[in-house]
Design a protein around this motif. Structure first.
Motif, PDB file in Angstrom:
ATOM      1  N   ARG A 100       1.011   0.630 -10.699  1.00  0.00           N
ATOM      2  CA  ARG A 100       1.671   2.125 -10.630  1.00  0.00           C
ATOM      3  C   ARG A 100       2.684   2.038 -11.794  1.00  0.00           C
ATOM      4  O   ARG A 100       3.577   0.997 -11.998  1.00  0.00           O
ATOM      5  CB  ARG A 100       2.411   2.272  -9.251  1.00  0.00           C
ATOM      6  CG  ARG A 100       3.148   3.564  -9.558  1.00  0.00           C
ATOM      7  CD  ARG A 100       3.251   4.164  -8.218  1.00  0.00           C
ATOM      8  NE  ARG A 100       2.317   4.677  -7.610  1.00  0.00           N
ATOM      9  CZ  ARG A 100       1.981   5.271  -6.222  1.00  0.00           C
ATOM     10  NH1 ARG A 100       2.859   4.753  -5.623  1.00  0.00           N
ATOM     11  NH2 ARG A 100       0.759   5.544  -5.761  1.00  0.00           N
ATOM     12  N   PRO A 125       4.189   8.164  -1.760  1.00  0.00           N
ATOM     13  CA  PRO A 125       4.395   6.853  -1.445  1.00  0.00           C
ATOM     14  C   PRO A 125       3.456   6.130  -0.446  1.00  0.00           C
ATOM     15  O   PRO A 125       3.226   6.752   0.585  1.00  0.00           O
ATOM     16  CB  PRO A 125       5.866   7.033  -0.511  1.00  0.00           C
ATOM     17  CG  PRO A 125       6.293   8.613  -1.136  1.00  0.00           C
ATOM     18  CD  PRO A 125       4.891   9.206  -1.656  1.00  0.00           C
ATOM     19  N   ILE A 126       3.147   4.875  -0.835  1.00  0.00           N
ATOM     20  CA  ILE A 126       2.162   4.155  -0.140  1.00  0.00           C
ATOM     21  C   ILE A 126       2.599   2.662  -0.068  1.00  0.00           C
ATOM     22  O   ILE A 126       2.754   2.152  -1.319  1.00  0.00           O
ATOM     23  CB  ILE A 126       0.987   4.531  -0.283  1.00  0.00           C
ATOM     24  CG1 ILE A 126      -0.123   3.826   0.811  1.00  0.00           C
ATOM     25  CG2 ILE A 126       0.281   4.298  -1.580  1.00  0.00           C
ATOM     26  CD1 ILE A 126      -1.560   4.157   0.525  1.00  0.00           C
ATOM     27  N   ASP A 127       2.303   1.839   1.017  1.00  0.00           N
ATOM     28  CA  ASP A 127       2.681   0.617   1.111  1.00  0.00           C
ATOM     29  C   ASP A 127       1.258  -0.110   0.171  1.00  0.00           C
ATOM     30  O   ASP A 127       0.432   0.139   0.887  1.00  0.00           O
ATOM     31  CB  ASP A 127       2.937   0.029   2.335  1.00  0.00           C
ATOM     32  CG  ASP A 127       2.958  -1.637   2.233  1.00  0.00           C
ATOM     33  OD1 ASP A 127       3.886  -2.053   1.491  1.00  0.00           O
ATOM     34  OD2 ASP A 127       2.344  -1.996   3.111  1.00  0.00           O
ATOM     35  N   SER A 128       1.478  -0.985  -0.804  1.00  0.00           N
ATOM     36  CA  SER A 128       0.636  -1.559  -1.224  1.00  0.00           C
ATOM     37  C   SER A 128      -0.103  -2.575  -0.484  1.00  0.00           C
ATOM     38  O   SER A 128      -1.504  -2.640  -0.467  1.00  0.00           O
ATOM     39  CB  SER A 128       0.938  -2.448  -2.502  1.00  0.00           C
ATOM     40  OG  SER A 128       1.502  -1.334  -3.564  1.00  0.00           O
ATOM     41  N   ALA A 129       0.483  -3.244   0.522  1.00  0.00           N
ATOM     42  CA  ALA A 129      -0.050  -4.231   1.401  1.00  0.00           C
ATOM     43  C   ALA A 129      -0.972  -3.313   2.379  1.00  0.00           C
ATOM     44  O   ALA A 129      -1.920  -3.842   2.623  1.00  0.00           O
ATOM     45  CB  ALA A 129       1.124  -5.002   1.942  1.00  0.00           C
ATOM     46  N   GLY A 130      -0.511  -2.402   2.746  1.00  0.00           N
ATOM     47  CA  GLY A 130      -1.178  -1.393   3.503  1.00  0.00           C
ATOM     48  C   GLY A 130      -2.501  -0.974   2.909  1.00  0.00           C
ATOM     49  O   GLY A 130      -3.569  -0.946   3.560  1.00  0.00           O
ATOM     50  N   GLU A 157       0.792  -5.835  -8.313  1.00  0.00           N
ATOM     51  CA  GLU A 157       0.643  -6.466  -6.903  1.00  0.00           C
ATOM     52  C   GLU A 157      -0.507  -7.011  -6.929  1.00  0.00           C
ATOM     53  O   GLU A 157      -1.568  -6.263  -7.161  1.00  0.00           O
ATOM     54  CB  GLU A 157       1.477  -5.958  -5.624  1.00  0.00           C
ATOM     55  CG  GLU A 157       2.857  -5.541  -5.616  1.00  0.00           C
ATOM     56  CD  GLU A 157       3.069  -4.809  -4.651  1.00  0.00           C
ATOM     57  OE1 GLU A 157       3.549  -5.604  -3.562  1.00  0.00           O
ATOM     58  OE2 GLU A 157       3.090  -3.641  -4.617  1.00  0.00           O
ATOM     59  N   TYR A 184      -2.603   7.208  -2.920  1.00  0.00           N
ATOM     60  CA  TYR A 184      -1.947   6.449  -4.053  1.00  0.00           C
ATOM     61  C   TYR A 184      -2.122   6.979  -5.374  1.00  0.00           C
ATOM     62  O   TYR A 184      -1.288   6.741  -6.156  1.00  0.00           O
ATOM     63  CB  TYR A 184      -2.638   4.877  -3.905  1.00  0.00           C
ATOM     64  CG  TYR A 184      -1.980   3.776  -4.773  1.00  0.00           C
ATOM     65  CD1 TYR A 184      -0.980   3.177  -4.416  1.00  0.00           C
ATOM     66  CD2 TYR A 184      -2.545   3.576  -5.997  1.00  0.00           C
ATOM     67  CE1 TYR A 184      -0.227   2.324  -5.294  1.00  0.00           C
ATOM     68  CE2 TYR A 184      -1.951   2.667  -6.938  1.00  0.00           C
ATOM     69  CZ  TYR A 184      -0.800   2.005  -6.471  1.00  0.00           C
ATOM     70  OH  TYR A 184      -0.172   1.373  -7.435  1.00  0.00           O
TER      71      TYR A 184
END
Length: 408
Positions: free
Chosen positions: A346, A303-308, A257, A298
């Motif tokens: 990832r 688990p982590i939101d890429s946008a975050g 992303e 990360y």
């Protein structure tokens, strides 16, 4: 004990690192090394350096403990990072101090050792890392990785089959392989005509990469990736000097992303101008803690939101720009790079991210001042022979330095 969140092992602080070559131009080497350390300190937690590396790298020593008799047009203020715990050595198991290691190296006749006063200064300001590395394990690991590098299965090896067989046989005959021992053998083989200068360069380049990554590999530490454009660390397939990572064949589950961010020059030249005291101020900000916490999660596969994650980068980058402007460090507008891309990836082995200056969405072609910076962990990705590769580029032949007695 130092705060471990977001810590990074700085491989280029090694005396054999590509950012501190013995070029005869110490100002250039100091400038590049300082820019490299400041750049990583901005985005990471504590920077970790091996005990021999911090003891015996003259360029790093000049930045941490300046020789008052010499005057370089380079900020030599990294003592601030050391004293505040933002840069600290990793000491091997069984040794109480850097002073003890220095004394043992002096007994072995290791060349280029620093003054005792410098080592005492390091010990007085050393922060507890919490664990040391096993020297015996590192020696065996070094041998194993060299064999993987020169194996016929490594299609990226720069050596021809005959020369590859020669170095593989020598390594296989050694119970323990030392960097200086390999270098001495390669030098003798070159002088006797069995190897060319290009072969010597390829062997030395390969050994230097394996050696620099030994400590972080053994301890599972996050690490930077090489900055030199003629050398690639094959576990991530990252084109150096600017560019986006290529997807490795067979790594079908990798997701990527891209996020646009405010532009902040990542060049070594610009980072070399930032005073260390400003870095310590930034590292005390909540935005910096949130960023390195998100990055660590990360990289660990949580688990982590890429946008975050991108949002944390954006908030911190804006803060860096604001502080630099307040301090009067205003750079002229750069028309070559109007924005920056954070690429988050990832795959099966690890998570990684790359910060990349761009022009209208395209990667910068300026190989001198604008390069990407990427991070990841070495432990999971180094389990197979496919995960370690060195690409030999077109570099001018070097003359072999004299071999030293002792490996580290």
């Amino acid at each position: 004990m130092i705060d471990s969140v977001g810590q990074l092992y700085a491989t280029e602080a090694d005396p054999d690192g590509r950012l501190a070559p013995d070029t005869g131009e110490p100002e250039s080497s100091l400038w590049q090394l300082r820019g490299y350390l400041i750049r990583h300190a901005l985005f990471r937690g504590p920077l970790l350096v091996g005990d021999s590396q911090i003891n015996n790298n003259p360029h790093l020593r000049e930045l941490l403990w300046p020789d008052r008799e010499r005057n370089f047009p380079v900020l030599r203020d990294l003592s601030v990072l050391l004293e505040d715990g933002h840069l600290t050595p990793v000491v091997r198991q069984g040794r109480a101090s850097l002073t003890e290691i220095h004394a043992l190296q002096r007994e072995r006749g290791v060349e280029g050792l620093p003054p005792a006063g410098y080592v005492e200064y390091l010990d007085a300001n050393r922060h507890d890392f919490g664990r040391g590395y096993d020297v015996g394990l590192l020696a065996q690991q070094f041998r194993t990785q060299l064999l993987l590098q020169f194996s016929p299965a490594n299609v990226h090896c720069a050596l021809a089959p005959r020369e590859r067989a020669l170095v593989t046989k020598w390594i296989s005959d050694q119970e323990v392989v030392y960097f200086d021992g390999l270098r001495a053998w390669a030098t003798l083989s070159r002088d006797e005509g069995a190897l060319s200068q290009a072969d010597w360069d390829a062997i030395d380049d390969t050994a230097a990469v394996c050696y620099r990554y030994n400590v972080p590999l053994a301890l599972g530490l996050a690490t930077d990736y090489p900055q030199a454009r003629d050398l690639r660390w094959g576990m991530i397939d990252l084109p150096l000097g600017g560019g986006l990572p290529r997807q490795r064949e067979g790594d079908h589950d990798r997701a990527s992303e891209n996020f646009e961010l405010p532009f902040l020059a990542l060049s070594l030249d610009r980072c070399a101008r930032i005073p260390a005291r400003l870095v310590t101020l930034l590292k005390g900000e909540p935005a910096h803690y949130r960023l390195r916490k998100a990055v660590s999660a990360y990289e660990a596969g949580q688990p982590i939101d890429s946008a975050g994650l991108a949002g944390e980068f954006e908030g911190f980058i804006r803060l860096v720009g604001e502080l630099l402007r307040e301090e009067g460090h205003v750079e002229a507008a750069d028309t070559r790079n109007t924005r920056m891309v954070l690429r988050v990836e990832r795959g099966a082995a690890l998570g990684r991210f790359t910060l990349l200056p761009t022009l209208d969405g395209r990667r910068s072609a300026d190989g001198q001042g604008y390069g990407s910076t990427a991070y990841g962990t070495t432990s999971a990705a180094m389990a197979s022979s496919e995960s370690l590769g060195v690409f030999q580029g077109l570099t001018a032949a070097r003359h072999a330095p004299p071999a030293q007695s002792g490996s580290s």
